[in-house]
Design a protein around this motif. Structure first.
Motif, short mmCIF file in Angstrom:
data_model
loop_
_atom_site.label_atom_id
_atom_site.label_comp_id
_atom_site.label_asym_id
_atom_site.label_seq_id
_atom_site.Cartn_x
_atom_site.Cartn_y
_atom_site.Cartn_z
N TRP A 1 1.15 78.55 -58.69
CA TRP A 1 0.59 79.28 -57.41
C TRP A 1 0.35 80.82 -58.32
N ASP A 2 1.29 81.22 -59.11
CA ASP A 2 1.32 82.29 -60.04
C ASP A 2 -0.94 82.94 -60.35
N TYR A 3 -1.34 82.24 -61.02
CA TYR A 3 -2.22 82.19 -61.95
C TYR A 3 -3.25 82.07 -60.14
N ILE A 4 -3.30 81.65 -59.42
CA ILE A 4 -4.83 81.39 -58.30
C ILE A 4 -4.44 82.33 -57.94
N TYR A 5 -5.70 83.89 -57.81
CA TYR A 5 -6.12 85.17 -57.57
C TYR A 5 -6.98 84.61 -56.24
N THR A 6 -7.72 84.02 -55.97
CA THR A 6 -9.04 83.69 -55.44
C THR A 6 -9.10 82.26 -54.63
N ILE A 7 -9.19 82.04 -53.22
CA ILE A 7 -9.38 81.21 -52.79
C ILE A 7 -10.57 81.30 -51.76
N ASP A 8 -11.64 79.60 -51.29
CA ASP A 8 -12.47 80.28 -49.95
C ASP A 8 -11.55 79.17 -49.41
N ALA A 9 -12.76 78.63 -48.17
CA ALA A 9 -12.33 77.67 -47.77
C ALA A 9 -12.49 76.13 -48.23
N ALA A 10 -13.61 76.25 -48.86
CA ALA A 10 -13.70 75.32 -49.71
C ALA A 10 -12.83 74.38 -50.92
N GLY A 11 -11.84 75.50 -51.65
CA GLY A 11 -10.75 75.88 -52.45
C GLY A 11 -9.58 75.08 -51.62
N GLN B 1 -9.81 73.02 -48.96
CA GLN B 1 -9.40 72.03 -48.62
C GLN B 1 -9.61 71.30 -50.24
N LEU B 2 -9.76 71.53 -51.25
CA LEU B 2 -9.96 70.42 -52.28
C LEU B 2 -8.15 70.45 -52.86
N PHE B 3 -7.48 71.60 -52.19
CA PHE B 3 -5.51 70.90 -51.95
C PHE B 3 -5.42 70.46 -51.05
N LEU B 4 -5.49 70.47 -49.27
CA LEU B 4 -5.54 69.40 -49.05
C LEU B 4 -5.71 68.12 -49.37
N ALA B 5 -7.24 67.35 -49.88
CA ALA B 5 -6.80 66.73 -50.44
C ALA B 5 -6.83 66.08 -51.52
N LEU B 6 -5.86 66.75 -52.43
CA LEU B 6 -5.14 67.20 -53.81
C LEU B 6 -3.69 66.58 -53.31
N LEU B 7 -3.89 66.99 -52.15
CA LEU B 7 -1.68 66.64 -51.05
C LEU B 7 -1.96 65.07 -50.74
N TYR B 8 -3.14 65.40 -50.19
CA TYR B 8 -2.98 64.13 -48.85
C TYR B 8 -3.14 62.35 -50.64
N GLU B 9 -4.38 62.56 -51.67
CA GLU B 9 -4.28 61.52 -52.45
C GLU B 9 -3.18 61.34 -52.78
N CYS B 10 -2.25 62.50 -53.86
CA CYS B 10 -1.22 61.78 -54.53
C CYS B 10 0.39 61.27 -53.06
N LYS B 11 -0.34 61.81 -52.44
CA LYS B 11 0.69 61.57 -50.59
C LYS B 11 0.25 60.16 -50.84
N LYS B 12 -0.71 59.27 -50.91
CA LYS B 12 -1.38 57.69 -50.44
C LYS B 12 -1.21 57.18 -51.29
N GLN B 13 -1.09 58.38 -52.85
CA GLN B 13 -0.94 57.37 -53.95
C GLN B 13 0.67 57.03 -54.05
N SER B 14 1.22 57.54 -53.93
CA SER B 14 3.26 57.66 -54.16
C SER B 14 3.45 58.27 -55.69
N ILE B 15 2.53 59.84 -55.98
CA ILE B 15 2.63 60.91 -56.71
C ILE B 15 3.52 61.52 -56.43
N PRO B 16 4.07 62.44 -57.27
CA PRO B 16 4.70 63.57 -56.84
C PRO B 16 3.90 64.48 -57.29
N LEU B 17 4.00 65.77 -56.06
CA LEU B 17 2.89 66.73 -56.45
C LEU B 17 3.93 68.31 -56.01
#
Length: 106
Positions: free
Chosen positions: A37-47, A49-65
């Protein structure tokens, strides 16, 4: 194979479709994902949502994040102002726990 995401610096409506495709490709070929996260300086609602979806997919597929690093002030404020965190997160670990609580059990 492990995947580490460090770029780009902005996760906004303009970039989220391409980033979503890249992240989904990474999920198919990885055993673990890490977001710095050190390199992420700007995020909006779409961003967000993207991270929530990534977290959801990783959890669903049992991929450690793993979230590592410091959360930039503007990014922490965006998650807080959108109601996804109980306080403005300063560390990636704090943000990870708050977002996990949003998703709950799958």
């Amino acid at each position: 194979m492990n995947t580490q995401i460090q770029e780009p610096t902005a996760y906004t409506i303009e970039s989220v479709n391409l980033l979503k495709s890249e992240m989904l490709e990474n999920i198919k070929s990885t055993q673990q994902m890490e977001i710095t996260w050190d390199y992420i300086y700007t995020i909006d609602a779409a961003g967000i949502q993207l991270f929530l979806a990534l977290l959801y997919e990783c959890k669903k597929q049992s991929i450690p994040l793993k979230f590592v690093g410091s959360v930039q002030d503007q990014v922490g404020s965006a998650f807080f102002n959108a109601g996804f965190t109980p306080e403005k997160c300063r560390s990636a670990e704090q943000l990870y726990v708050a977002l996990q609580n949003c998703i709950g059990d799958i």
